[in-house]
Design a protein around this motif. Structure first.
Motif, short mmCIF file in Angstrom:
data_model
loop_
_atom_site.label_atom_id
_atom_site.label_comp_id
_atom_site.label_asym_id
_atom_site.label_seq_id
_atom_site.Cartn_x
_atom_site.Cartn_y
_atom_site.Cartn_z
N TRP A 209 7.64 -4.97 -5.19
CA TRP A 209 6.74 -3.82 -5.22
C TRP A 209 7.37 -2.60 -5.87
CZ3 TRP A 209 2.50 -6.02 -4.93
CH2 TRP A 209 2.11 -6.88 -3.91
N GLY A 210 8.66 -2.39 -5.70
CA GLY A 210 9.30 -1.17 -6.19
C GLY A 210 9.88 -1.28 -7.58
N VAL B 151 0.82 -1.20 0.00
CA VAL B 151 0.00 0.00 0.00
C VAL B 151 0.87 1.26 0.00
CG1 VAL B 151 -1.84 1.26 1.18
CG2 VAL B 151 -1.86 -1.24 1.18
N VAL B 152 1.94 1.26 0.78
CA VAL B 152 2.86 2.41 0.82
C VAL B 152 3.37 2.75 -0.57
CG1 VAL B 152 5.16 3.13 1.56
CG2 VAL B 152 3.58 2.15 3.23
N ILE B 153 3.80 1.72 -1.31
CA ILE B 153 4.40 1.95 -2.63
C ILE B 153 3.33 2.22 -3.68
CG2 ILE B 153 5.79 0.86 -4.45
CD1 ILE B 153 7.31 -0.58 -2.16
N LEU B 154 2.20 1.53 -3.58
CA LEU B 154 1.13 1.71 -4.57
C LEU B 154 0.60 3.13 -4.59
CD1 LEU B 154 -1.00 0.63 -6.60
CD2 LEU B 154 -2.44 0.13 -4.60
N ILE B 155 0.25 3.68 -3.42
CA ILE B 155 -0.40 4.99 -3.43
C ILE B 155 0.58 6.13 -3.73
CG2 ILE B 155 -2.13 4.15 -1.81
CD1 ILE B 155 -0.90 5.98 0.30
N SER C 298 18.35 -5.46 -6.78
CA SER C 298 17.40 -5.44 -5.67
C SER C 298 16.97 -4.01 -5.42
CB SER C 298 18.02 -6.03 -4.40
OG SER C 298 19.04 -5.18 -3.89
N ILE C 299 15.75 -3.85 -4.91
CA ILE C 299 15.28 -2.53 -4.51
C ILE C 299 14.35 -2.70 -3.32
CG2 ILE C 299 13.31 -2.50 -6.10
CD1 ILE C 299 13.82 0.56 -6.38
N GLY C 300 14.50 -1.83 -2.35
CA GLY C 300 13.66 -1.88 -1.17
C GLY C 300 13.39 -0.48 -0.64
N TYR C 301 12.23 -0.32 -0.03
CA TYR C 301 11.84 0.98 0.51
C TYR C 301 12.21 1.08 1.98
CZ TYR C 301 9.05 5.18 1.34
OH TYR C 301 8.65 6.45 1.66
#
Length: 308
Positions: free
Chosen positions: A135-136, A88-92, A241-244
């Motif tokens: 997600w990212g 949800v954090v990444i989607l919105i 790799s990618i991460g928030y």
């Protein structure tokens, strides 16, 4: 046309798409909202998603238990909760990729390991970036597209407005988005012209031409095609790799060392190497992988489906 036409057309204003336009409008509002405000709201919203997304969560639970049988039920459920929150954090926030500045994108996505990219580019080689479904991924694609020419391949959505919106984002910086029907030959042509792309090796494409190889504690059907693509396009293969990071409100993108061509000689070796790359990328940020995908649908002969 073999690649996505990003131009607007009047059919996108059809009344049946007005609900989608409303959703896009909401995403634009979130896109201009500072992350320090948006992220806590997204985490609160994720609790509602947890209650209503029963089927995807059931799939995620089956995948996690298959890959990590050592995890307790408490650990599995904690991973699912964080996974939904990150979704949800990444989607919105994603609409920001369409209209925020290049400088904003550079601030949002920090790159590590770019010397691996530079080495390939200095040698005149394109790159096949290996990244499973995280997600990212769109943030990773656009951030790298700021530094080098990129193309991609995508599956068309049933909703033509969402299809237009998502592919406008992906092609914003000039990279072309090919439909899957275009085939792999177009990617070889692009690589010969110096363009790089993402390959997602974790998708389950069925038993035909796939090879079973270990993935964490289970076995996965993997399509060994990257080695041939790299050889044909004279490209290097690099996992990404990618991460928030919730605290810094930034993504951390890391380009890992290239996979040696010798490690992908033969279908079995390539499937093993690809799955090891997938493991490495997922392990970096396990809470940000798309666990709801049925990437373990194809099972070895005699083995029951994990999704029953």
């Amino acid at each position: 046309m073999r690649y996505f036409d990003r131009r607007f057309y009047w059919g996108l204003l059809h009344p049946r798409l007005w609900g989608t336009w409303l959703a896009i409008g909401v995403l634009f509002l979130f896109g201009v909202t500072p992350a320090v405000i948006r992220d806590p709201f997204a985490r609160a919203l994720s609790r509602l998603v947890l209650r209503i997304a029963k089927k995807p969560i059931k799939v995620a639970r089956a995948n996690i238990r298959a890959c990590f049988p050592e995890k307790s039920d408490v650990e599995v459920e904690a991973l699912i909760r964080e996974n939904v929150a990150q979704f949800v954090v990444i989607l919105i926030a994603q609409a920001e990729l369409l209209f925020r500045s290049k400088e904003h994108l550079r601030r949002r996505v920090q790159i590590n390991g770019f010397e691996n990219v530079k080495s390939a580019r200095d040698a005149g080689q394109a790159i096949i970036f290996i990244m499973p479904h995280v997600w990212g991924i769109d943030y990773a694609g656009l951030r790298l597209n700021l530094e080098l020419p990129m193309v991609t391949m995508a599956k068309a959505h049933r909703n033509e407005l969402f299809n237009w919106f998502s592919n406008r984002i992906r092609s914003r910086l000039g990279g072309r988005v090919y439909m899957r029907e275009a085939g792999l030959r177009v990617l070889i042509t692009e690589m010969k012209q110096g363009n790089s792309f993402f390959y997602l090796p974790d998708e389950d494409l069925g038993p035909d031409q796939s090879v079973f190889a270990p993935l964490f504690a289970t076995t996965k059907a993997t399509l060994p095609v990257v080695g041939r693509l790299a050889a044909a396009g004279k490209a290097r293969v690099m996992p990404v790799s990618i991460g928030y990071n919730d605290k810094s409100h930034q993504f951390v993108l890391t380009v890992l060392a290239p996979i040696e061509a010798s490690n992908m000689a033969g279908k079995e070796n390539e499937a093993l190497a690809l799955n090891k790359a997938v493991e490495e990328v997922i392990t970096a940020y396990p809470e940000q992988y798309m666990w709801f995908l049925k990437f373990l649908r194809t099972r070895p002969e005699g083995e029951d489906s994990i999704y029953n």
